[in-house]
Design a protein around this motif. Structure first.
Motif, mmCIF file in Angstrom:
data_model
loop_
_atom_site.group_PDB
_atom_site.id
_atom_site.type_symbol
_atom_site.label_atom_id
_atom_site.label_comp_id
_atom_site.label_asym_id
_atom_site.label_seq_id
_atom_site.Cartn_x
_atom_site.Cartn_y
_atom_site.Cartn_z
ATOM 1 N N VAL A 8 0.958 -1.319 0.021
ATOM 2 C CA VAL A 8 -0.031 -0.219 0.275
ATOM 3 C C VAL A 8 0.815 1.568 -0.349
ATOM 4 O O VAL A 8 0.731 2.072 -0.685
ATOM 5 C CB VAL A 8 -0.895 0.498 1.165
ATOM 6 C CG1 VAL A 8 -1.641 1.381 1.382
ATOM 7 C CG2 VAL A 8 -1.628 -1.120 1.341
ATOM 8 N N ALA A 29 -5.473 -2.359 4.651
ATOM 9 C CA ALA A 29 -6.564 -1.335 4.122
ATOM 10 C C ALA A 29 -6.515 -0.352 4.450
ATOM 11 O O ALA A 29 -6.989 0.645 5.494
ATOM 12 C CB ALA A 29 -7.655 -2.339 3.702
ATOM 13 N N ARG A 89 0.980 3.999 -2.697
ATOM 14 C CA ARG A 89 0.642 5.647 -2.480
ATOM 15 C C ARG A 89 2.024 6.703 -3.098
ATOM 16 O O ARG A 89 1.603 7.740 -3.564
ATOM 17 C CB ARG A 89 0.563 5.426 -1.649
ATOM 18 C CG ARG A 89 -0.821 5.347 -0.393
ATOM 19 C CD ARG A 89 -1.287 5.962 0.651
ATOM 20 N NE ARG A 89 -2.856 5.480 0.799
ATOM 21 C CZ ARG A 89 -3.549 5.992 1.839
ATOM 22 N NH1 ARG A 89 -3.497 6.162 2.476
ATOM 23 N NH2 ARG A 89 -4.859 5.589 1.591
ATOM 24 N N THR A 125 -6.568 3.040 -2.968
ATOM 25 C CA THR A 125 -6.030 1.384 -3.242
ATOM 26 C C THR A 125 -7.430 0.399 -2.286
ATOM 27 O O THR A 125 -7.078 1.063 -1.188
ATOM 28 C CB THR A 125 -4.657 1.594 -2.030
ATOM 29 O OG1 THR A 125 -3.684 2.176 -3.407
ATOM 30 C CG2 THR A 125 -4.037 -0.277 -2.366
#
Length: 254
Positions: A184, A215, A188, A195
């Motif tokens: 993640v 998440a 980013r 995402t």
């Protein structure tokens, strides 16, 4: 019950081989999935066996089948130690003719199921080119030290990426890298701020829960008892029944 044995049926029994989990939701999910399989293929003897942690264990299921021919379908998503070693070794002790099917993944039906679960969680297709460039999905899988497992997960990620039209990056809960958190962060850093995490697990459990917590926004539910999962189990069963059975079973299908 874990089986519906039909004495009149001459077809090999289908034995779904689950890993096993301490999370009670996992067993409930697997049982619901087997019920869907029975609905799709009435009269087919369908049984459940676990590698560990839950009853019935696979050796006990095979012992109860006696001399009946069986096809073992791993409820696993890639190649790895369980598919290559554990299941064939347990099957080798079964006196009847036994075939071990391929794991469920990779397969387009898995990508379709993942897409459905993402949509249920709130994912929507990018509406503009700018939104597409800012979107991505992390495919959260269990992980394995076997490089073929990562290869299979990567193929599923590619299938899902083609389905969604955005990059899909595999990440792992254990034994492999990257982690979901690092995947993640990397996305980013590349401007992919929208995402989602796609849960590439067959049932709820510790790994699925941990990955969902990582998440940033959307996290889908595990694959679970989706109707397409039942179709895929039967597809692997049908593939295996076209092969000549071995005695004992030595390896899973490629």
């Amino acid at each position: 019950m874990d089986s519906q044995l039909s004495p009149a049926s001459g077809r090999p029994a289908l034995v779904v081989v689950a890993h096993g989990s301490r999370d009670p939701r996992a067993l409930a999910t697997v049982r619901a999935l087997l019920d869907r399989v029975r609905e799709l293929r009435p009269g087919l003897p369908v049984h459940l066996g676990h590698i560990e942690l839950n009853a019935p264990l696979l050796p006990d299921t095979l012992a109860a089948l006696g001399d009946r021919e069986a096809v073992l379908v791993p409820l696993l998503l890639s190649r790895g130690y369980h598919v290559k070693q554990d299941i064939p070794e347990m099957a080798a002790a079964h006196p009847a003719r036994t075939r071990v099917a391929a794991p469920l993944g990779p397969h387009p039906l898995l990508a379709d199921t993942l897409h459905t679960r993402l949509t249920e969680a709130g994912w929507r297709a990018p509406r503009t080119e700018a939104e597409r460039r800012g979107s991505a999905v992390v495919l959260a899988a269990a992980g394995s030290r076997d490089p073929e497992s990562a290869t299979d997960t990567g193929r599923t990620a590619a299938l899902l990426a083609a389905r969604l039209g955005v990059p899909v990056v595999p990440a792992y809960a254990s034994a492999a890298t990257p982690t979901v958190e690092s995947a993640v962060r990397s996305l980013r850093a590349r401007g992919r701020h929208r995402t989602a995490v796609a849960s590439y697990f067959t049932a709820p459990g510790r790994f699925a829960t941990e990955c969902a917590k990582a998440a940033p926004d959307i996290a889908s539910d595990p694959l679970g008892a989706h109707p397409l999962m039942a179709e895929l189990l039967l597809h692997r069963y049908d593939e295996a029944t076209t092969r000549v059975p071995t005695k004992p079973a030595l390896a899973a299908a490629p």
